[in-house]
Design a protein around this motif. Structure first.
Motif, mmCIF file in Angstrom:
data_model
loop_
_atom_site.group_PDB
_atom_site.id
_atom_site.type_symbol
_atom_site.label_atom_id
_atom_site.label_comp_id
_atom_site.label_asym_id
_atom_site.label_seq_id
_atom_site.Cartn_x
_atom_site.Cartn_y
_atom_site.Cartn_z
ATOM 1 N N GLY A 66 7.003 -16.768 0.370
ATOM 2 C CA GLY A 66 6.587 -16.900 -1.048
ATOM 3 C C GLY A 66 5.408 -15.677 -1.665
ATOM 4 O O GLY A 66 5.423 -15.684 -3.090
ATOM 5 N N ARG A 67 4.954 -15.114 -0.606
ATOM 6 C CA ARG A 67 3.903 -14.127 -1.021
ATOM 7 C C ARG A 67 4.423 -12.693 -0.823
ATOM 8 O O ARG A 67 4.013 -11.876 -1.847
ATOM 9 C CB ARG A 67 2.571 -14.364 -0.544
ATOM 10 N N PHE A 68 5.159 -12.570 -0.007
ATOM 11 C CA PHE A 68 5.658 -11.319 0.548
ATOM 12 C C PHE A 68 7.239 -11.104 0.205
ATOM 13 O O PHE A 68 7.965 -12.064 0.134
ATOM 14 C CB PHE A 68 5.434 -11.081 2.116
ATOM 15 N N SER A 69 7.531 -9.856 -0.143
ATOM 16 C CA SER A 69 9.067 -9.570 -0.316
ATOM 17 C C SER A 69 9.358 -8.344 0.341
ATOM 18 O O SER A 69 8.428 -7.361 0.489
ATOM 19 C CB SER A 69 9.263 -9.729 -1.987
ATOM 20 N N THR A 78 14.102 4.210 3.020
ATOM 21 C CA THR A 78 12.756 3.683 2.812
ATOM 22 C C THR A 78 12.809 2.072 2.760
ATOM 23 O O THR A 78 13.841 1.398 2.468
ATOM 24 C CB THR A 78 12.156 4.166 1.642
ATOM 25 N N VAL A 79 11.905 1.446 3.271
ATOM 26 C CA VAL A 79 11.658 0.005 3.117
ATOM 27 C C VAL A 79 10.563 -0.251 2.853
ATOM 28 O O VAL A 79 9.466 0.256 3.145
ATOM 29 C CB VAL A 79 11.884 -0.743 4.681
ATOM 30 N N ASP A 80 10.330 -1.075 1.901
ATOM 31 C CA ASP A 80 9.014 -1.491 1.285
ATOM 32 C C ASP A 80 8.713 -2.815 1.709
ATOM 33 O O ASP A 80 9.787 -3.885 1.624
ATOM 34 C CB ASP A 80 9.029 -1.400 -0.233
ATOM 35 N N LEU A 81 7.348 -3.272 1.692
ATOM 36 C CA LEU A 81 6.994 -4.708 1.797
ATOM 37 C C LEU A 81 5.737 -4.842 0.679
ATOM 38 O O LEU A 81 4.867 -4.352 0.834
ATOM 39 C CB LEU A 81 6.356 -4.905 3.008
ATOM 40 N N GLN A 82 6.461 -5.765 -0.209
ATOM 41 C CA GLN A 82 5.625 -6.063 -1.470
ATOM 42 C C GLN A 82 4.585 -7.160 -1.188
ATOM 43 O O GLN A 82 5.406 -8.285 -0.657
ATOM 44 C CB GLN A 82 6.157 -6.336 -2.542
ATOM 45 N N ILE A 83 3.502 -7.264 -1.168
ATOM 46 C CA ILE A 83 2.466 -8.366 -0.793
ATOM 47 C C ILE A 83 1.660 -8.907 -2.042
ATOM 48 O O ILE A 83 1.213 -8.120 -2.801
ATOM 49 C CB ILE A 83 1.605 -7.823 0.334
ATOM 50 N N HIS A 84 1.848 -10.175 -2.410
ATOM 51 C CA HIS A 84 1.026 -10.579 -3.424
ATOM 52 C C HIS A 84 -0.058 -11.832 -2.879
ATOM 53 O O HIS A 84 0.091 -12.228 -1.780
ATOM 54 C CB HIS A 84 2.056 -11.294 -4.601
#
Length: 124
Positions: A66-69, A78-84
């Protein structure tokens, strides 16, 4: 030789956001799963998230759901990790990893190559 290089870490206040990126080399990126793990001081390396080779499936650790995508760009390798909504307990070195197969797994043994990591520090 495949290389993975993470970037995007840093010091951020609780509640903030970060976007971690992993740039890779090698020809196999588009056919393998990619994962993110993290290791806090004095603790074992823990699973965070993975994404399948096509990007059609992903899984997250309960602590970050629910916080990371997670997303990937097979053309750019590339691979990204979006963190909220970062929390102090998210403080860790975050590692990108390339899987042995196209389907992700929560076990670190399912990953063949690892990056050097990027530090994420969350202040309260």
């Amino acid at each position: 030789q495949v290389q993975l290089v993470e970037s995007g870490g840093g010091l951020v206040q609780a509640g903030g956001s970060l976007r971690l990126s992993c740039a890779t080399s090698g020809r196999t990126f588009s056919s393998v799963a990619m994962g993110w793990f993290r290791q806090a001081p004095g603790k074992e390396r823990d699973f965070v998230a993975f994404i399948s080779w096509s990007g059609s499936s992903a899984e997250f650790a309960d602590s970050v759901k629910g916080r990371f995508s997670i997303s990937r760009d097979n053309a750019k390798k590339t691979v990204d990790l979006q963190i909220h909504s970062l929390k102090p307990e998210d403080t860790a070195v975050y590692y990108c990893a390339m899987g042995w197969s196209g389907f992700g797994d929560r076990k670190s043994s399912a990953y063949r190559y690892w990056g050097q990591g990027t530090q994420v520090t969350v202040s309260s």
